[in-house]
Write a protein that holds these residues in place. Structure first.
Motif, PDB file in Angstrom:
ATOM      1  N   GLY A  20     -44.506 -15.608 -14.766  1.00 45.02           N
ATOM      2  CA  GLY A  20     -45.851 -15.999 -14.344  1.00 45.02           C
ATOM      3  C   GLY A  20     -45.789 -16.899 -13.128  1.00 45.02           C
ATOM      4  O   GLY A  20     -44.714 -17.315 -12.690  1.00 45.02           O
ATOM      5  N   PRO A  21     -46.961 -17.156 -12.514  1.00 41.54           N
ATOM      6  CA  PRO A  21     -46.998 -17.993 -11.313  1.00 41.54           C
ATOM      7  C   PRO A  21     -46.565 -19.421 -11.612  1.00 41.54           C
ATOM      8  O   PRO A  21     -46.791 -19.953 -12.693  1.00 41.54           O
ATOM      9  CB  PRO A  21     -48.485 -17.949 -10.911  1.00 41.54           C
ATOM     10  CG  PRO A  21     -49.210 -17.615 -12.175  1.00 41.54           C
ATOM     11  CD  PRO A  21     -48.294 -16.718 -12.935  1.00 41.54           C
ATOM     12  N   ALA A  22     -45.893 -20.037 -10.612  1.00 41.28           N
ATOM     13  CA  ALA A  22     -45.454 -21.424 -10.772  1.00 41.28           C
ATOM     14  C   ALA A  22     -46.667 -22.341 -10.850  1.00 41.28           C
ATOM     15  O   ALA A  22     -47.635 -22.171 -10.119  1.00 41.28           O
ATOM     16  CB  ALA A  22     -44.573 -21.820  -9.589  1.00 41.28           C
ATOM     17  N   GLN A  23     -46.616 -23.308 -11.727  1.00 37.71           N
ATOM     18  CA  GLN A  23     -47.707 -24.253 -11.910  1.00 37.71           C
ATOM     19  C   GLN A  23     -47.370 -25.570 -11.210  1.00 37.71           C
ATOM     20  O   GLN A  23     -46.233 -26.035 -11.271  1.00 37.71           O
ATOM     21  CB  GLN A  23     -47.940 -24.525 -13.408  1.00 37.71           C
ATOM     22  CG  GLN A  23     -48.332 -23.280 -14.197  1.00 37.71           C
ATOM     23  CD  GLN A  23     -49.674 -22.716 -13.759  1.00 37.71           C
ATOM     24  OE1 GLN A  23     -50.610 -23.462 -13.534  1.00 37.71           O
ATOM     25  NE2 GLN A  23     -49.739 -21.405 -13.641  1.00 37.71           N
ATOM     26  N   ALA A  24     -48.356 -26.149 -10.517  1.00 40.18           N
ATOM     27  CA  ALA A  24     -48.160 -27.450  -9.881  1.00 40.18           C
ATOM     28  C   ALA A  24     -47.920 -28.498 -10.952  1.00 40.18           C
ATOM     29  O   ALA A  24     -48.595 -28.515 -11.982  1.00 40.18           O
ATOM     30  CB  ALA A  24     -49.385 -27.814  -9.044  1.00 40.18           C
ATOM     31  N   ARG A  25     -46.948 -29.366 -10.682  1.00 38.12           N
ATOM     32  CA  ARG A  25     -46.626 -30.399 -11.654  1.00 38.12           C
ATOM     33  C   ARG A  25     -47.740 -31.447 -11.664  1.00 38.12           C
ATOM     34  O   ARG A  25     -48.102 -31.982 -10.623  1.00 38.12           O
ATOM     35  CB  ARG A  25     -45.310 -31.062 -11.280  1.00 38.12           C
ATOM     36  CG  ARG A  25     -44.797 -32.041 -12.313  1.00 38.12           C
ATOM     37  CD  ARG A  25     -43.436 -32.568 -11.916  1.00 38.12           C
ATOM     38  NE  ARG A  25     -42.915 -33.502 -12.900  1.00 38.12           N
ATOM     39  CZ  ARG A  25     -41.736 -34.108 -12.801  1.00 38.12           C
ATOM     40  NH1 ARG A  25     -40.979 -33.864 -11.735  1.00 38.12           N
ATOM     41  NH2 ARG A  25     -41.336 -34.936 -13.739  1.00 38.12           N
ATOM     42  N   PRO A  26     -48.296 -31.740 -12.820  1.00 38.05           N
ATOM     43  CA  PRO A  26     -49.407 -32.701 -12.857  1.00 38.05           C
ATOM     44  C   PRO A  26     -48.939 -34.107 -12.505  1.00 38.05           C
ATOM     45  O   PRO A  26     -47.802 -34.488 -12.799  1.00 38.05           O
ATOM     46  CB  PRO A  26     -49.889 -32.630 -14.315  1.00 38.05           C
ATOM     47  CG  PRO A  26     -48.709 -32.143 -15.084  1.00 38.05           C
ATOM     48  CD  PRO A  26     -47.975 -31.216 -14.156  1.00 38.05           C
ATOM     49  N   GLU A  27     -49.827 -34.861 -11.832  1.00 34.16           N
ATOM     50  CA  GLU A  27     -49.506 -36.238 -11.490  1.00 34.16           C
ATOM     51  C   GLU A  27     -49.482 -37.092 -12.757  1.00 34.16           C
ATOM     52  O   GLU A  27     -50.263 -36.873 -13.679  1.00 34.16           O
ATOM     53  CB  GLU A  27     -50.565 -36.792 -10.537  1.00 34.16           C
ATOM     54  CG  GLU A  27     -50.485 -36.242  -9.126  1.00 34.16           C
ATOM     55  CD  GLU A  27     -49.376 -36.883  -8.301  1.00 34.16           C
ATOM     56  OE1 GLU A  27     -48.475 -37.524  -8.892  1.00 34.16           O
ATOM     57  OE2 GLU A  27     -49.405 -36.739  -7.083  1.00 34.16           O
ATOM     58  N   PRO A  28     -48.583 -38.074 -12.807  1.00 33.94           N
ATOM     59  CA  PRO A  28     -48.588 -38.982 -13.957  1.00 33.94           C
ATOM     60  C   PRO A  28     -49.873 -39.799 -14.001  1.00 33.94           C
ATOM     61  O   PRO A  28     -50.512 -40.044 -12.967  1.00 33.94           O
ATOM     62  CB  PRO A  28     -47.370 -39.877 -13.712  1.00 33.94           C
ATOM     63  CG  PRO A  28     -47.093 -39.761 -12.245  1.00 33.94           C
ATOM     64  CD  PRO A  28     -47.526 -38.390 -11.841  1.00 33.94           C
ATOM     65  N   LYS A  29     -50.264 -40.214 -15.173  1.00 36.49           N
ATOM     66  CA  LYS A  29     -51.474 -41.012 -15.382  1.00 36.49           C
ATOM     67  C   LYS A  29     -51.104 -42.419 -15.818  1.00 36.49           C
ATOM     68  O   LYS A  29     -50.045 -42.657 -16.383  1.00 36.49           O
ATOM     69  CB  LYS A  29     -52.360 -40.358 -16.466  1.00 36.49           C
ATOM     70  CG  LYS A  29     -52.890 -38.986 -16.099  1.00 36.49           C
ATOM     71  CD  LYS A  29     -54.007 -39.082 -15.087  1.00 36.49           C
ATOM     72  CE  LYS A  29     -54.670 -37.732 -14.867  1.00 36.49           C
ATOM     73  NZ  LYS A  29     -55.767 -37.810 -13.891  1.00 36.49           N
ATOM     74  N   ALA A  30     -52.001 -43.346 -15.566  1.00 37.53           N
ATOM     75  CA  ALA A  30     -51.793 -44.719 -15.992  1.00 37.53           C
ATOM     76  C   ALA A  30     -52.040 -44.850 -17.488  1.00 37.53           C
ATOM     77  O   ALA A  30     -52.923 -44.187 -18.034  1.00 37.53           O
ATOM     78  CB  ALA A  30     -52.732 -45.648 -15.229  1.00 37.53           C
ATOM     79  N   PRO A  31     -51.280 -45.701 -18.171  1.00 36.13           N
ATOM     80  CA  PRO A  31     -51.603 -45.992 -19.573  1.00 36.13           C
ATOM     81  C   PRO A  31     -52.999 -46.602 -19.680  1.00 36.13           C
ATOM     82  O   PRO A  31     -53.556 -47.114 -18.706  1.00 36.13           O
ATOM     83  CB  PRO A  31     -50.523 -46.996 -19.982  1.00 36.13           C
ATOM     84  CG  PRO A  31     -49.423 -46.815 -18.996  1.00 36.13           C
ATOM     85  CD  PRO A  31     -50.083 -46.412 -17.714  1.00 36.13           C
ATOM     86  N   ALA A  32     -53.543 -46.584 -20.868  1.00 31.68           N
ATOM     87  CA  ALA A  32     -54.899 -47.090 -21.088  1.00 31.68           C
ATOM     88  C   ALA A  32     -55.032 -48.577 -20.774  1.00 31.68           C
ATOM     89  O   ALA A  32     -56.138 -49.061 -20.544  1.00 31.68           O
ATOM     90  CB  ALA A  32     -55.312 -46.831 -22.535  1.00 31.68           C
ATOM     91  N   GLN A  33     -53.919 -49.308 -20.738  1.00 37.24           N
ATOM     92  CA  GLN A  33     -53.977 -50.754 -20.475  1.00 37.24           C
ATOM     93  C   GLN A  33     -54.221 -51.079 -19.009  1.00 37.24           C
ATOM     94  O   GLN A  33     -54.361 -52.254 -18.648  1.00 37.24           O
ATOM     95  CB  GLN A  33     -52.670 -51.424 -20.924  1.00 37.24           C
ATOM     96  CG  GLN A  33     -52.422 -51.362 -22.425  1.00 37.24           C
ATOM     97  CD  GLN A  33     -51.534 -50.186 -22.796  1.00 37.24           C
ATOM     98  OE1 GLN A  33     -51.679 -49.089 -22.253  1.00 37.24           O
ATOM     99  NE2 GLN A  33     -50.620 -50.410 -23.725  1.00 37.24           N
ATOM    100  N   PHE A  34     -54.271 -50.086 -18.135  1.00 38.35           N
ATOM    101  CA  PHE A  34     -54.524 -50.315 -16.713  1.00 38.35           C
ATOM    102  C   PHE A  34     -56.008 -50.173 -16.403  1.00 38.35           C
ATOM    103  O   PHE A  34     -56.717 -49.392 -17.046  1.00 38.35           O
ATOM    104  CB  PHE A  34     -53.738 -49.329 -15.850  1.00 38.35           C
ATOM    105  CG  PHE A  34     -52.297 -49.703 -15.649  1.00 38.35           C
ATOM    106  CD1 PHE A  34     -51.866 -50.268 -14.467  1.00 38.35           C
ATOM    107  CD2 PHE A  34     -51.359 -49.489 -16.664  1.00 38.35           C
ATOM    108  CE1 PHE A  34     -50.536 -50.615 -14.272  1.00 38.35           C
ATOM    109  CE2 PHE A  34     -50.023 -49.832 -16.481  1.00 38.35           C
ATOM    110  CZ  PHE A  34     -49.610 -50.399 -15.283  1.00 38.35           C
TER     111      PHE A  34
END
Length: 266
Positions: free
Chosen positions: A25-39
């Motif tokens: 299948g097509p390559a998927q863009a790697r998702p950006e990391p997210k900040a923990p809820a404490q930010f």
């Protein structure tokens, strides 16, 4: 045996598509990391604190915007933001405001600093930010490092502005640069009270209690230092602008989510 029409359709596919099919299948863009809820965004905790985020602009020691800065905003852990709000409350009552230059800094930005420091041919901003420092010494002298407390989310670079504040004029790339340790009326204009050097000045005069800093300049540094320490922050002695929250929630974690509201938990 596959039908003839299926074979023909497969033969008609572009090469890239065939490779994708073969790979599952097509390559998927790697998702950006997210900040923990404490930010949180500092503006959501205290909208009165002035924000002049330098690293999204070319007015910094590299001369170019820094990786990971997508919005001119300050992100911090919530305990750090709330403690900064308490500092601001005290300063407002005295006719002053905090101004942040930098807060959370993604690891990719630190990597950007390291790559810049290793490029000895790029010295375009030396006349302002490190006139007396040989660029080959930036690592040994501690001005650049592979890790930064900023990436843990509870460290910020900041100053104090007397109210009412006049906005700092924008930097014009290519303009004549003046040494960051010069008299206040000669170095790059900043609406900060006189701290003796500009922000990010790679010089020993930027050491918070350097004995050459006296009079008004020392009083201004102590105004910031005393206000921050009263709310649980510790100053980095080599940089009058640099403070970290005591008991920070992520003392050993270096984050790499980009500076953008979309990085924060909804």
């Amino acid at each position: 045996m596959p039908k003839l029409t299926t074979v023909l359709r497969t033969l008609a596919l572009p090469v890239a598509a065939l490779i994708a099919v073969a790979a599952g299948g097509p390559a998927q863009a790697r998702p950006e990391p997210k900040a923990p809820a404490q930010f949180t965004a500092l503006h959501d905790v205290d909208p009165t604190i002035i924000q002049e985020i330098r690293y999204i602009t070319p007015h910094n020691f590299t001369g170019a915007p820094i990786d990971g800065y997508r919005k001119p905003m300050c992100i911090l852990t919530r305990p750090a933001a709330e403690a900064l709000h308490r500092v601001q409350t005290g300063l407002l009552s005295r006719g002053y405001s905090l101004k942040v230059y930098d807060c959370y800094r993604p690891q990719r930005a630190v990597d950007n600093f390291v790559a810049w420091a290793e490029d000895l041919n790029d010295q375009s901003m030396k006349p302002e930010f490190y006139p007396h420092v040989d660029k080959t010494r930036l690592f040994d002298d501690g001005y650049i490092a592979a890790k930064s407390g900023h990436s843990r989310g509870s460290t910020m670079d900041l100053t104090v502005v007397r109210l009412p504040a006049t906005p700092t004029r924008p930097y014009r790339p290519g303009e004549t640069l003046e040494p960051c340790y010069g008299p206040q009326d000669q170095r790059f204009p900043d609406n900060s009270i006189d701290m003796g050097t500009g922000f990010d000045c790679f010089d020993t005069l930027a050491h918070t209690l350097d004995p050459r800093i006296q009079g008004v300049q020392l009083a201004d540094r102590l105004l910031l230092k005393n206000a921050m320490e009263a709310q649980g922050f510790t100053n980095l002695p080599e940089e009058w602008w640099h403070y970290t929250l005591n008991g920070e929630p992520f003392p050993d974690t270096y984050f790499d989510f980009p500076i953008d509201r979309r990085s924060l938990s909804s």
